[in-house]
Design a protein around this motif. Structure first.
Motif, PDB file in Angstrom:
ATOM      1  N   PHE A 161       0.851  -1.186   0.000  1.00  0.00           N
ATOM      2  CA  PHE A 161       0.000   0.000   0.000  1.00  0.00           C
ATOM      3  C   PHE A 161       0.890   1.240   0.000  1.00  0.00           C
ATOM      4  CE2 PHE A 161      -2.286  -3.414   2.049  1.00  0.00           C
ATOM      5  CZ  PHE A 161      -3.570  -3.319   1.545  1.00  0.00           C
ATOM      6  N   ASP A 162       0.777   2.056  -1.047  1.00  0.00           N
ATOM      7  CA  ASP A 162       1.604   3.256  -1.167  1.00  0.00           C
ATOM      8  C   ASP A 162       0.843   4.461  -0.626  1.00  0.00           C
ATOM      9  OD1 ASP A 162       3.529   5.101  -1.779  1.00  0.00           O
ATOM     10  OD2 ASP A 162       3.273   4.991  -3.951  1.00  0.00           O
ATOM     11  N   GLU A 163       1.223   4.909   0.576  1.00  0.00           N
ATOM     12  CA  GLU A 163       0.620   6.057   1.254  1.00  0.00           C
ATOM     13  C   GLU A 163      -0.907   6.022   1.182  1.00  0.00           C
ATOM     14  OE1 GLU A 163       2.415   9.872   0.838  1.00  0.00           O
ATOM     15  OE2 GLU A 163       4.403   9.048   0.490  1.00  0.00           O
ATOM     16  N   PRO A 164      -1.530   5.048   1.823  1.00  0.00           N
ATOM     17  CA  PRO A 164      -2.987   4.916   1.754  1.00  0.00           C
ATOM     18  C   PRO A 164      -3.743   6.085   2.359  1.00  0.00           C
ATOM     19  CG  PRO A 164      -2.079   3.480   3.453  1.00  0.00           C
ATOM     20  CD  PRO A 164      -0.908   4.016   2.668  1.00  0.00           C
ATOM     21  N   GLU A 165      -3.059   6.893   3.182  1.00  0.00           N
ATOM     22  CA  GLU A 165      -3.733   8.037   3.808  1.00  0.00           C
ATOM     23  C   GLU A 165      -3.837   9.245   2.886  1.00  0.00           C
ATOM     24  OE1 GLU A 165       0.686   8.497   4.845  1.00  0.00           O
ATOM     25  OE2 GLU A 165      -0.741   6.871   4.633  1.00  0.00           O
ATOM     26  N   ALA A 166      -3.161   9.207   1.738  1.00  0.00           N
ATOM     27  CA  ALA A 166      -3.094  10.374   0.855  1.00  0.00           C
ATOM     28  C   ALA A 166      -4.475  10.745   0.313  1.00  0.00           C
ATOM     29  CB  ALA A 166      -2.139  10.106  -0.303  1.00  0.00           C
ATOM     30  N   GLY A 167      -4.856  11.993   0.517  1.00  0.00           N
ATOM     31  CA  GLY A 167      -6.055  12.527  -0.105  1.00  0.00           C
ATOM     32  C   GLY A 167      -7.379  12.079   0.467  1.00  0.00           C
ATOM     33  N   ILE A 168      -7.381  11.523   1.689  1.00  0.00           N
ATOM     34  CA  ILE A 168      -8.659  11.097   2.264  1.00  0.00           C
ATOM     35  C   ILE A 168      -8.934  11.853   3.559  1.00  0.00           C
ATOM     36  CG2 ILE A 168      -8.466   8.806   1.233  1.00  0.00           C
ATOM     37  CD1 ILE A 168      -7.871   7.716   4.017  1.00  0.00           C
ATOM     38  N   ASP A 169     -10.204  11.901   3.930  1.00  0.00           N
ATOM     39  CA  ASP A 169     -10.610  12.630   5.125  1.00  0.00           C
ATOM     40  C   ASP A 169     -10.307  11.817   6.381  1.00  0.00           C
ATOM     41  OD1 ASP A 169     -13.202  11.024   5.920  1.00  0.00           O
ATOM     42  OD2 ASP A 169     -13.309  11.360   3.754  1.00  0.00           O
ATOM     43  N   LEU A 170     -10.387  12.494   7.532  1.00  0.00           N
ATOM     44  CA  LEU A 170     -10.025  11.872   8.807  1.00  0.00           C
ATOM     45  C   LEU A 170     -10.905  10.671   9.113  1.00  0.00           C
ATOM     46  CD1 LEU A 170      -8.337  11.906  11.391  1.00  0.00           C
ATOM     47  CD2 LEU A 170      -9.998  13.507  12.373  1.00  0.00           C
ATOM     48  N   TRP A 171     -12.217  10.761   8.823  1.00  0.00           N
ATOM     49  CA  TRP A 171     -13.127   9.648   9.123  1.00  0.00           C
ATOM     50  C   TRP A 171     -12.725   8.414   8.314  1.00  0.00           C
ATOM     51  CZ3 TRP A 171     -16.533   6.407   6.621  1.00  0.00           C
ATOM     52  CH2 TRP A 171     -17.433   5.718   7.436  1.00  0.00           C
ATOM     53  N   SER A 172     -12.440   8.631   7.040  1.00  0.00           N
ATOM     54  CA  SER A 172     -12.031   7.507   6.200  1.00  0.00           C
ATOM     55  C   SER A 172     -10.697   6.931   6.670  1.00  0.00           C
ATOM     56  CB  SER A 172     -11.912   7.950   4.742  1.00  0.00           C
ATOM     57  OG  SER A 172     -13.173   8.314   4.217  1.00  0.00           O
ATOM     58  N   PHE A 173      -9.784   7.816   7.086  1.00  0.00           N
ATOM     59  CA  PHE A 173      -8.485   7.348   7.559  1.00  0.00           C
ATOM     60  C   PHE A 173      -8.631   6.496   8.818  1.00  0.00           C
ATOM     61  CE2 PHE A 173      -4.650   8.110  10.211  1.00  0.00           C
ATOM     62  CZ  PHE A 173      -3.763   7.390   9.444  1.00  0.00           C
ATOM     63  N   ASN A 174      -9.465   6.935   9.743  1.00  0.00           N
ATOM     64  CA  ASN A 174      -9.690   6.156  10.962  1.00  0.00           C
ATOM     65  C   ASN A 174     -10.218   4.765  10.637  1.00  0.00           C
ATOM     66  OD1 ASN A 174      -8.834   8.236  12.620  1.00  0.00           O
ATOM     67  ND2 ASN A 174     -10.888   9.065  12.913  1.00  0.00           N
ATOM     68  N   ASN A 175     -11.085   4.683   9.650  1.00  0.00           N
ATOM     69  CA  ASN A 175     -11.617   3.385   9.245  1.00  0.00           C
ATOM     70  C   ASN A 175     -10.574   2.528   8.529  1.00  0.00           C
ATOM     71  OD1 ASN A 175     -14.767   2.933   9.648  1.00  0.00           O
ATOM     72  ND2 ASN A 175     -14.407   5.120   9.398  1.00  0.00           N
ATOM     73  N   LEU A 176      -9.672   3.180   7.780  1.00  0.00           N
ATOM     74  CA  LEU A 176      -8.608   2.433   7.117  1.00  0.00           C
ATOM     75  C   LEU A 176      -7.687   1.767   8.144  1.00  0.00           C
ATOM     76  CD1 LEU A 176      -7.428   4.659   4.117  1.00  0.00           C
ATOM     77  CD2 LEU A 176      -8.664   2.501   4.030  1.00  0.00           C
ATOM     78  N   ILE A 177      -7.423   2.463   9.231  1.00  0.00           N
ATOM     79  CA  ILE A 177      -6.589   1.884  10.289  1.00  0.00           C
ATOM     80  C   ILE A 177      -7.235   0.597  10.803  1.00  0.00           C
ATOM     81  CG2 ILE A 177      -5.707   2.200  12.638  1.00  0.00           C
ATOM     82  CD1 ILE A 177      -4.162   3.815  10.668  1.00  0.00           C
ATOM     83  N   LYS A 178      -8.546   0.652  11.031  1.00  0.00           N
ATOM     84  CA  LYS A 178      -9.269  -0.531  11.516  1.00  0.00           C
ATOM     85  C   LYS A 178      -9.213  -1.666  10.494  1.00  0.00           C
ATOM     86  CE  LYS A 178     -12.496   2.244  14.271  1.00  0.00           C
ATOM     87  NZ  LYS A 178     -13.901   2.683  14.406  1.00  0.00           N
ATOM     88  N   VAL A 179      -9.299  -1.326   9.216  1.00  0.00           N
ATOM     89  CA  VAL A 179      -9.226  -2.338   8.158  1.00  0.00           C
ATOM     90  C   VAL A 179      -7.860  -3.016   8.162  1.00  0.00           C
ATOM     91  CG1 VAL A 179      -9.203  -2.697   5.659  1.00  0.00           C
ATOM     92  CG2 VAL A 179     -10.964  -1.262   6.684  1.00  0.00           C
ATOM     93  N   PHE A 180      -6.800  -2.210   8.261  1.00  0.00           N
ATOM     94  CA  PHE A 180      -5.445  -2.787   8.284  1.00  0.00           C
ATOM     95  C   PHE A 180      -5.241  -3.670   9.514  1.00  0.00           C
ATOM     96  CE2 PHE A 180      -4.075   1.074   5.675  1.00  0.00           C
ATOM     97  CZ  PHE A 180      -4.067   0.358   4.494  1.00  0.00           C
ATOM     98  N   GLU A 181      -5.741  -3.227  10.654  1.00  0.00           N
ATOM     99  CA  GLU A 181      -5.614  -4.030  11.866  1.00  0.00           C
ATOM    100  C   GLU A 181      -6.344  -5.364  11.710  1.00  0.00           C
ATOM    101  OE1 GLU A 181      -5.176  -1.064  15.670  1.00  0.00           O
ATOM    102  OE2 GLU A 181      -7.116  -1.062  14.653  1.00  0.00           O
ATOM    103  N   ALA A 182      -7.550  -5.310  11.156  1.00  0.00           N
ATOM    104  CA  ALA A 182      -8.326  -6.538  10.967  1.00  0.00           C
ATOM    105  C   ALA A 182      -7.651  -7.463   9.962  1.00  0.00           C
ATOM    106  CB  ALA A 182      -9.745  -6.186  10.499  1.00  0.00           C
ATOM    107  N   LEU A 183      -7.125  -6.900   8.873  1.00  0.00           N
ATOM    108  CA  LEU A 183      -6.417  -7.703   7.876  1.00  0.00           C
ATOM    109  C   LEU A 183      -5.233  -8.434   8.503  1.00  0.00           C
ATOM    110  CD1 LEU A 183      -6.135  -5.571   4.599  1.00  0.00           C
ATOM    111  CD2 LEU A 183      -7.074  -7.866   4.802  1.00  0.00           C
ATOM    112  N   HIS A 184      -4.497  -7.709   9.324  1.00  0.00           N
ATOM    113  CA  HIS A 184      -3.304  -8.287   9.934  1.00  0.00           C
ATOM    114  C   HIS A 184      -3.660  -9.363  10.959  1.00  0.00           C
ATOM    115  CE1 HIS A 184       0.744  -8.719  11.105  1.00  0.00           C
ATOM    116  NE2 HIS A 184       0.735  -7.958  12.177  1.00  0.00           N
ATOM    117  N   GLU A 185      -4.752  -9.140  11.679  1.00  0.00           N
ATOM    118  CA  GLU A 185      -5.136 -10.072  12.736  1.00  0.00           C
ATOM    119  C   GLU A 185      -5.775 -11.349  12.199  1.00  0.00           C
ATOM    120  OE1 GLU A 185      -7.683  -7.811  15.243  1.00  0.00           O
ATOM    121  OE2 GLU A 185      -6.063  -6.518  16.022  1.00  0.00           O
ATOM    122  N   THR A 186      -6.430 -11.244  11.055  1.00  0.00           N
ATOM    123  CA  THR A 186      -7.221 -12.384  10.563  1.00  0.00           C
ATOM    124  C   THR A 186      -6.590 -13.103   9.380  1.00  0.00           C
ATOM    125  OG1 THR A 186      -8.523 -10.944   9.094  1.00  0.00           O
ATOM    126  CG2 THR A 186      -9.358 -11.281  11.328  1.00  0.00           C
TER     127      THR A 186
END
Length: 239
Positions: A161-186
């Motif tokens: 993932f190349d700078e996944p935070e680029a150009g997105i709003d804070l709400w979307s970024f917070n959700n992306l963090i949760k997605v990455f955590e879930a991907l890594h855990e599962t």
């Protein structure tokens, strides 16, 4: 396992002379880990990601993936070998439905319910998106999450993932963090994320610092992150 062996990359400067972007890097990324690559702007992070995916070709050196030399492989061949890539700015596909894109990524026929399951994993209400075109009507955050849904559907051993935070709003970024955590855990797959963001660095197992085309540091998050948080300008890894 991904191994970069004596990897270098040059481009011509304004006078036509070779300019080194990546300088003889040797780097091993372990299996089943979330690795974050960080460093100052212009240090070579995104170039390194493009070299791994085959968007750029190294001037010298080798790239090994699970023991296979992929240095001369095309993007398609690397994708078939088990590497996925998410761009800083996700690609838009006019006339392609979200369901069709996810089905293509999965590599097998998906029911609407199956495609919707992937959308729900990235926090999107499936009925609002499943039949939409992957075009300019979607926001940056929506496109990012749809792109990540396709990567989840591909389920490859390595996702970059190349700078996944680029150009997105804070709400979307917070959700992306949760997605990455879930991907890594599962999943037993490996994640490689290029990022400046502390919250992404904080969920990593390993952090690699790239500056001036060189690996300045690599190690467990707990040993690397505190030094980075002391301040970029004074960080010994950037010197």
């Amino acid at each position: 396992m991904l191994e970069l062996v004596n990897l270098s990359f040059q481009v011509p400067d304004s006078t036509g002379k070779p300019k080194e972007i990546i300088k003889n890097i040797n780097l091993t990324l372990k299996d089943h880990t979330l690795t974050a690559i960080t460093g100052p702007n212009g240090g070579g992070k995104s170039t390194l990601a493009k070299l791994i995916m085959g968007i750029e070709r190294p001037t010298s050196g080798r790239i090994l993936f699970d023991g296979l030399d992929i240095t001369d492989m095309s993007i398609t061949e690397r994708a078939n070998a088990g590497i996925s890539f998410a761009f800083q700015q996700p690609v838009r596909f006019k006339g392609v439905k979200v369901k069709d894109l996810i089905t293509l990524a999965a590599g097998s026929k998906l029911s609407t319910a199956g495609a919707c399951e992937y959308l729900s994993k990235v926090g999107l209400c499936a009925r609002d998106y499943i039949n939409r075109d992957v075009d300019g009507s979607l926001s940056g955050g929506e496109l990012k999450r749809i792109e990540i849904a396709t990567i989840i559907a591909r389920n490859t051993p390595l996702s970059v993932f190349d700078e996944p935070e680029a150009g997105i709003d804070l709400w979307s970024f917070n959700n992306l963090i949760k997605v990455f955590e879930a991907l890594h855990e599962t999943s037993e797959n490996s994640l490689l994320i290029i990022s400046h963001q502390e919250r992404i660095l904080n969920i990593a197992d390993e952090i690699v610092v790239i500056a001036d085309g060189l690996v300045k540091a690599q190690g467990p998050k707990d040993s690397i992150l505190p030094e980075l948080l002391n301040g970029t300008e004074g960080c010994k890894f950037y010197q």
